[in-house]
Design a protein around this motif. Structure first.
Motif, PDB file in Angstrom:
ATOM      1  N   LYS A   2       2.887 -10.949  -2.645  1.00  0.00           N
ATOM      2  CA  LYS A   2       2.320  -9.611  -2.489  1.00  0.00           C
ATOM      3  C   LYS A   2       2.636  -9.115  -1.079  1.00  0.00           C
ATOM      4  N   SER A   3       3.051  -7.871  -0.965  1.00  0.00           N
ATOM      5  CA  SER A   3       3.408  -7.383   0.365  1.00  0.00           C
ATOM      6  C   SER A   3       2.545  -6.186   0.742  1.00  0.00           C
ATOM      7  N   LEU A   4       2.525  -5.900   2.027  1.00  0.00           N
ATOM      8  CA  LEU A   4       1.770  -4.746   2.507  1.00  0.00           C
ATOM      9  C   LEU A   4       2.433  -3.443   2.045  1.00  0.00           C
ATOM     10  N   ALA A   5       3.752  -3.507   1.753  1.00  0.00           N
ATOM     11  CA  ALA A   5       4.442  -2.328   1.230  1.00  0.00           C
ATOM     12  C   ALA A   5       3.820  -1.926  -0.116  1.00  0.00           C
ATOM     13  N   ILE A  10       0.008   1.597  -3.417  1.00  0.00           N
ATOM     14  CA  ILE A  10      -1.297   1.744  -4.056  1.00  0.00           C
ATOM     15  C   ILE A  10      -2.087   2.854  -3.365  1.00  0.00           C
ATOM     16  N   ARG A  11      -2.021   2.875  -2.041  1.00  0.00           N
ATOM     17  CA  ARG A  11      -2.738   3.890  -1.266  1.00  0.00           C
ATOM     18  C   ARG A  11      -2.259   5.295  -1.640  1.00  0.00           C
ATOM     19  N   LYS A  12      -0.943   5.446  -1.716  1.00  0.00           N
ATOM     20  CA  LYS A  12      -0.391   6.766  -2.050  1.00  0.00           C
ATOM     21  C   LYS A  12      -0.857   7.222  -3.422  1.00  0.00           C
TER      22      LYS A  12
ATOM     23  N   LYS B 170      -6.800  -0.530   7.711  1.00  0.00           N
ATOM     24  CA  LYS B 170      -5.838   0.238   8.510  1.00  0.00           C
ATOM     25  C   LYS B 170      -4.711   0.780   7.636  1.00  0.00           C
ATOM     26  N   TYR B 171      -4.379   0.042   6.584  1.00  0.00           N
ATOM     27  CA  TYR B 171      -3.302   0.466   5.690  1.00  0.00           C
ATOM     28  C   TYR B 171      -3.798   1.453   4.639  1.00  0.00           C
TER      29      TYR B 171
END
Lengths: 123, 207
Positions: A2-5, A10-12, B170-171
């Protein structure tokens, strides 16, 4: 891995949806998560609710937890509360039962009567 | 004699089926104590030291804490269940699990500062509980307590994995941490960490 990308993506996606659903909690699922509930299998039940909601892309239902309500022999216990405050109490829950509660009660509004505390006490 | 009686009851309770099947369920239970103690920060550390053959589980919170008299009673299910529901059976059960696996339980607490619970287990002991699903425990706790700052530190003495809600936030740029997609991502992310750090170190975790 799993990556922060992935988290960014998911945030978008979530930010696009937020404007539509803001402050709109249609239902609340409350899982009993005291020592008695945990020992009886409450955590996999809560996990099943979350996984099932994700699978069906339902994001106006909140899953949360509470302590011991004193009916330890009936754990895992789950309350499903609608926006009018009407509460249905399910007892002796399992991940499989959780999936059915999502499909029938949460999605279609039909209470799974056979899993309720009333049905259990009339046995 | 009283102590012997207490040990008997503790074992009876465990044999009656009210028992935690793995370490992640104990963790869930102890973290619930922190939440009931109004903690705003909970730090969880899991350290597997293969050289010492020791697995350490530490839960540190900044909750209301306990004074000395309550601290001296928390291992006794009778006293605690009668006078306060803050601790109950969870601590005695964790102590039993640690001692059965050649380890011990240690609790430090200071009124209005917080509580630290440390359980150790002999990794190779036949009665050591398996790790269980740490990721599911952390994810479920976050789902129901989005205002608590939770951090997780995993170590095998050579590599480390660190996760903290404040970092993740933060993300997220305002997207709630209890968004279901975020929660499932957190679970998978922690699962990767557990496999990386404990794979091949703890038998039950595939390497």
């Amino acid at each position: 891995m799993k990556s922060l990308a992935e988290l960014e993506a998911i945030r978008k996606k979530a930010q696009e949806q937020i404007s539509v659903r803001e402050g709109n909690e249609r239902m609340r699922i409350v899982v009993g998560m005291a020592t008695c509930g945990i020992a009886a299998g409450a955590r996999p039940v809560m996990n099943a609710f979350l996984e099932e909601l994700k699978k069906r892309n339902i994001n106006d239902v909140k899953v949360t937890m509470t302590g011991c309500i004193g009916a330890c022999r009936l754990e895992p216990i789950v309350d499903v509360i609608d926006s009018n405050g009407k509460k249905v109490t399910y007892v002796k829950m399992t991940p499989e039962k959780a999936a059915r509660v999502v499909a029938e009660h949460i999605v279609n509004g039909r209470v799974c009567v056979d899993y309720t505390i009333g049905a259990e006490e009339n046995k | 004699m009283l102590n012997e009686f207490f040990l008997l009851i503790r074992d009876l309770v465990c044999q009656w089926g009210l028992i935690m099947r793995d370490i992640s369920l104990h963790l869930m239970d102890i973290m619930q104590n922190s939440i009931r103690a109004q903690a705003t920060e909970i730090n969880v550390m899991l350290i597997a030291d293969r050289e010492k053959d020791e697995l350490t589980v530490e839960i540190r919170d900044n909750g209301i804490g306990m004074d000395e008299s309550l601290l001296n009673q928390v291992r006794d299910p009778f006293v605690t269940t009668r006078t306060t529901r803050k601790v109950g059976l969870g601590i005695p059960m964790l102590e039993a699990s640690a001692e059965r696996a050649g380890g011990k339980l240690d609790i430090k607490s200071q009124k209005s500062k917080g509580t630290t619970v440390v359980a150790t287990f002999k990794i190779s002991h036949i009665d050591r509980l398996p790790l269980g699903n740490i990721a599911e425990t952390i994810m479920n706790i976050i789902a129901a307590n989005k205002e608590i700052d939770i951090s997780l530190h995993l170590s095998n003495k050579q590599e480390e994995f660190n996760f903290s809600i404040s970092e993740i936030k933060k993300y997220l740029d305002g997207v709630p941490i209890d968004n279901i997609d975020v929660l499932i991502w957190i679970k998978d992310y922690i699962n990767d960490g557990v496999k990386t750090i404990f794979g091949g170190v703890l038998n039950e975790v595939p390497g």
